[in-house]
Design a protein around this motif. Structure first.
Motif, short mmCIF file in Angstrom:
data_model
loop_
_atom_site.label_atom_id
_atom_site.label_comp_id
_atom_site.label_asym_id
_atom_site.label_seq_id
_atom_site.Cartn_x
_atom_site.Cartn_y
_atom_site.Cartn_z
N LEU A 1 0.94 -0.91 -0.10
CA LEU A 1 -0.01 -0.20 0.03
C LEU A 1 0.78 1.13 -0.16
O LEU A 1 0.97 2.65 -0.66
N ASP A 2 2.04 1.13 0.76
CA ASP A 2 2.87 2.82 0.90
C ASP A 2 4.21 1.66 0.89
O ASP A 2 4.34 1.95 2.27
N LEU B 1 -8.16 1.82 4.00
CA LEU B 1 -7.71 2.33 2.78
C LEU B 1 -7.60 0.82 1.92
O LEU B 1 -7.22 0.34 0.59
N SER C 1 -9.77 -1.54 0.30
CA SER C 1 -10.87 0.21 -0.84
C SER C 1 -10.03 -0.39 -1.94
O SER C 1 -10.36 -0.29 -3.23
N ARG C 2 -8.18 -0.63 -1.92
CA ARG C 2 -7.19 -0.16 -2.76
C ARG C 2 -7.35 -2.27 -3.39
O ARG C 2 -8.11 -1.70 -4.90
N GLU D 1 -11.21 -1.82 -5.84
CA GLU D 1 -11.04 -1.10 -6.89
C GLU D 1 -9.78 -1.67 -7.85
O GLU D 1 -9.87 -1.57 -9.01
N LYS D 2 -8.78 -2.64 -7.74
CA LYS D 2 -8.16 -3.67 -7.92
C LYS D 2 -9.35 -4.33 -8.87
O LYS D 2 -8.21 -5.67 -9.52
#
Length: 287
Positions: free
Chosen positions: A151-152, A162, A165-166, A169-170
């Motif tokens: 993520l980061d 998050l 959510s990602r 989204e993927k």
């Protein structure tokens, strides 16, 4: 020249003993709230009496044997460490197709999205409660080379909300996430009510937060929580284990545990019972 970011990892293990690992060495171990735990007695380096020296030795063994909080950390695995742990069950879900992505916390990488049972088990199988971590570039590279997503990368942030959510989204549609907080679980459930929520690291959770988590989670681990034992145990559709069990709170949570049993060659006793069922040896004390 920019200063090198400090290499600091904070975890909670064995009854919320706080451990700080700095520059590859254990620098601090707090006193655990537990005196003993049947699961800790089964660690690769057993912790029979929970004291700071024993916890330190166990953490140092994890660091030496599989590289926890080090750049060369092992990230892939297939061996079950416990019968019905979060990573074991999520790995089973990926194999069966009921889960297509898992959002996990990984030392050296923070929140990650993974899609293979080997990465799920390698990352989560021997990990304790991760509070915060520092980025380890080599480890993050290997996670992404094996199909995972970090993520980061810059800060190794832990943000399961998050992360979920990602994952959606993927393009993933059956996302599982491990959470150690009722607040985090509630935030995920509000945004993504279809997410499969697995409550972990529950020792010491308050009665109010246990109520909130049990209302929305699919599976929770009892750990050493008296409130999870009481609240989740009374509402569970299935209990797996009697010393440090997991409780299935939804039909799909129950099905995941049954799928795990079906894929195992270990003998299993199935018996109808009022839940929870307490085993002869439990974490001491229940918090």
């Amino acid at each position: 020249m920019a200063e090198k970011e400090e290499d600091i990892h904070v975890i909670e293990a064995v009854g919320r003993s706080k451990i700080i690992i700095k520059d590859g060495k254990v620098s601090e171990v707090s006193v655990s709230r537990l005196r003993q735990c049947p699961l800790a007695k089964k660690f690769a380096l057993p912790v029979n009496e929970i004291t700071p020296p024993a916890v330190r030795a166990n953490i140092e063994h994890r660091m030496a044997s599989w590289g926890m909080c080090r750049p060369y950390r092992k990230i892939s695995g297939s061996v079950d460490f416990v019968g019905f742990g979060a990573s074991e069950l999520i790995s089973c879900g990926i194999l069966s197709g009921s889960i297509d992505a898992a959002v996990l916390a990984c030392d050296g990488a923070g929140t990650v999205i993974v899609t293979t049972p080997e990465l799920v088990q390698g990352i989560g199988g021997r990990m304790s409660g991760l509070v915060s971590t520092s980025p380890l570039t080599e480890e993050m590279d290997r996670i992404e080379q094996e199909g995972g997503f970090v993520l980061d990368r810059a800060h190794a942030t832990i943000d399961p909300v998050l992360g979920v959510s990602r994952a959606y989204e993927k393009g993933f549609s059956h996302v599982a996430v491990t959470v150690a907080s009722a607040d985090v679980a509630a935030a995920i459930h509000k945004k993504h009510p279809d997410a499969f929520i697995f409550g972990v690291h529950m020792s010491g959770i308050t009665e109010k937060d246990a109520e909130r988590l049990v209302a929305i989670a699919d599976i929770v681990t009892a750990c050493a929580s008296k409130w999870i034992w009481q609240i989740a145990g009374a509402r569970a559709l299935l209990q797996a284990g009697t010393a440090v069990p997991v409780f299935a709170l939804t039909t799909r949570g129950k099905q995941l545990i049954l799928d795990k049993i079906a894929r195992s060659d270990r003998p299993v006793l199935v018996s109808g019972s009022k839940l929870p069922v307490y085993g002869p040896e439990l974490p001491d004390p229940l918090l």
